[in-house]
Design an enzyme around this catalytic site. Structure first.
Site, mmCIF file in Angstrom:
data_model
loop_
_atom_site.group_PDB
_atom_site.id
_atom_site.type_symbol
_atom_site.label_atom_id
_atom_site.label_comp_id
_atom_site.label_asym_id
_atom_site.label_seq_id
_atom_site.Cartn_x
_atom_site.Cartn_y
_atom_site.Cartn_z
ATOM 1 N N ALA A 247 37.770 46.851 27.603
ATOM 2 C CA ALA A 247 37.267 47.960 26.969
ATOM 3 C C ALA A 247 36.049 47.537 26.069
ATOM 4 C CB ALA A 247 38.113 48.580 25.728
ATOM 5 N N ASN B 76 41.966 42.912 21.491
ATOM 6 C CA ASN B 76 41.793 41.768 22.665
ATOM 7 C C ASN B 76 40.347 41.733 23.153
ATOM 8 O OD1 ASN B 76 44.408 41.157 23.122
ATOM 9 N ND2 ASN B 76 44.919 43.489 23.560
ATOM 10 N N HIS C 89 32.673 49.606 19.763
ATOM 11 C CA HIS C 89 32.226 48.260 19.850
ATOM 12 C C HIS C 89 30.723 47.972 19.858
ATOM 13 C CE1 HIS C 89 36.609 47.851 20.039
ATOM 14 N NE2 HIS C 89 36.519 48.418 21.395
#
Length: 263
Positions: A117, A185, A215
């Protein structure tokens, strides 16, 4: 190939394999709920057996791990000791089990980590061939995407009571992996591509104003300075973005592709 775990990510990968990925065929799966997994695989065009985690290595040359992080050693060791390929999505668990890398070296196995991701790991890896001065990542997540994280419980943080964007963590990627094993992760993948888990810095914000896992990465290196932002739509599991499974599928397609694009 085989899949360890049939949650939101594992099911997507299984369906894509069932549709067809050149050079690959689904041979077996493993899941905590055997009855539910059996019902799922029977809906595929080619039903496959549901077996114990330890049996996957004997049935496939590639095993994709999409299980709870604490199960990684049970999945990984048989695969790596057989000299086969392991695709790891619980990337944070690799930090807790550094011996897996040595096992892969000893037996000729390999560990593959999809981009997941995140965005721009190829640029980070390229920059790491020179000198990276700093890597910073800021993550903003909807409240339900953080629920149950050990760091919150250890520090008495009730995310359900947060009403404005609040920074709940600041530290290294290694610390984040321990405190948010099911949530971050991506930070570990970033650190492994770049300057390591102890120099990759991270902030985590619980943000009731966002609906996507967001992010932002800032990298300063001797070859380039760059920043990147990705906003991921959550899957049926709010801790995991829809793009995570697609990233694993893209990696699998790339394994036997005649043209491979990207570092």
């Amino acid at each position: 190939m085989a899949i360890a775990g049939l949650g939101a990510v594992g099911k997507v990968i299984a369906r894509e394999l069932d549709k067809g990925i050149p050079g690959l065929a689904l041979a077996a799966v493993s899941a905590r709920n055997v009855a539910r997994a059996t019902d799922f695989v029977q809906q595929l065009s080619h039903a496959v057996p549901v077996v114990a985690l330890e049996e996957l290595a004997g049935l496939a040359d590639i095993v994709v791990e999409c299980a709870p992080p604490e199960l990684l050693p049970r999945i990984a060791l048989p695969v790596l000791q057989a000299g086969k390929k392991l695709v790891v999505l619980s990337v944070g668990a690799l930090l807790a089990h550094p011996g897996l890398r040595e096992t892969a070296i000893e037996y000729g196995g390999s560990i593959l980590v999809p981009t997941g991701a995140l965005i721009g790991l190829d640029a980070v890896a390229a920059a790491a061939e020179g000198t990276i001065h700093s890597v910073r990542m800021t993550t903003r997540k909807p409240l339900r995407g953080l629920a149950g994280a050990p760091y919150l419980e250890e520090n008495g943080i009730d995310v359900a009571s947060i009403t404005t964007p609040t920074r709940i963590f600041s530290g290294t990627a290694r610390e984040a992996a321990r405190g948010f094993p099911a949530n971050l992760n991506v930070s570990v993948a970033l650190s492994l591509a770049g300057i390591g888990p102890d120099r990759t810095m991270l902030e985590v914000w619980a943000d009731p104003t966002v609906t996507r896992n967001t992010h932002r990465i800032e990298v300063d290196a001797d070859t380039a300075s760059f920043n990147m932002t990705i906003e991921n739509i959550p899957s049926e599991n709010p801790k995991t973005g829809l793009i995570t499974a697609r990233s694993a599928v893209a990696l699998l397609r790339k394994l036997s592709a005649p043209l491979k694009v990207g570092t």
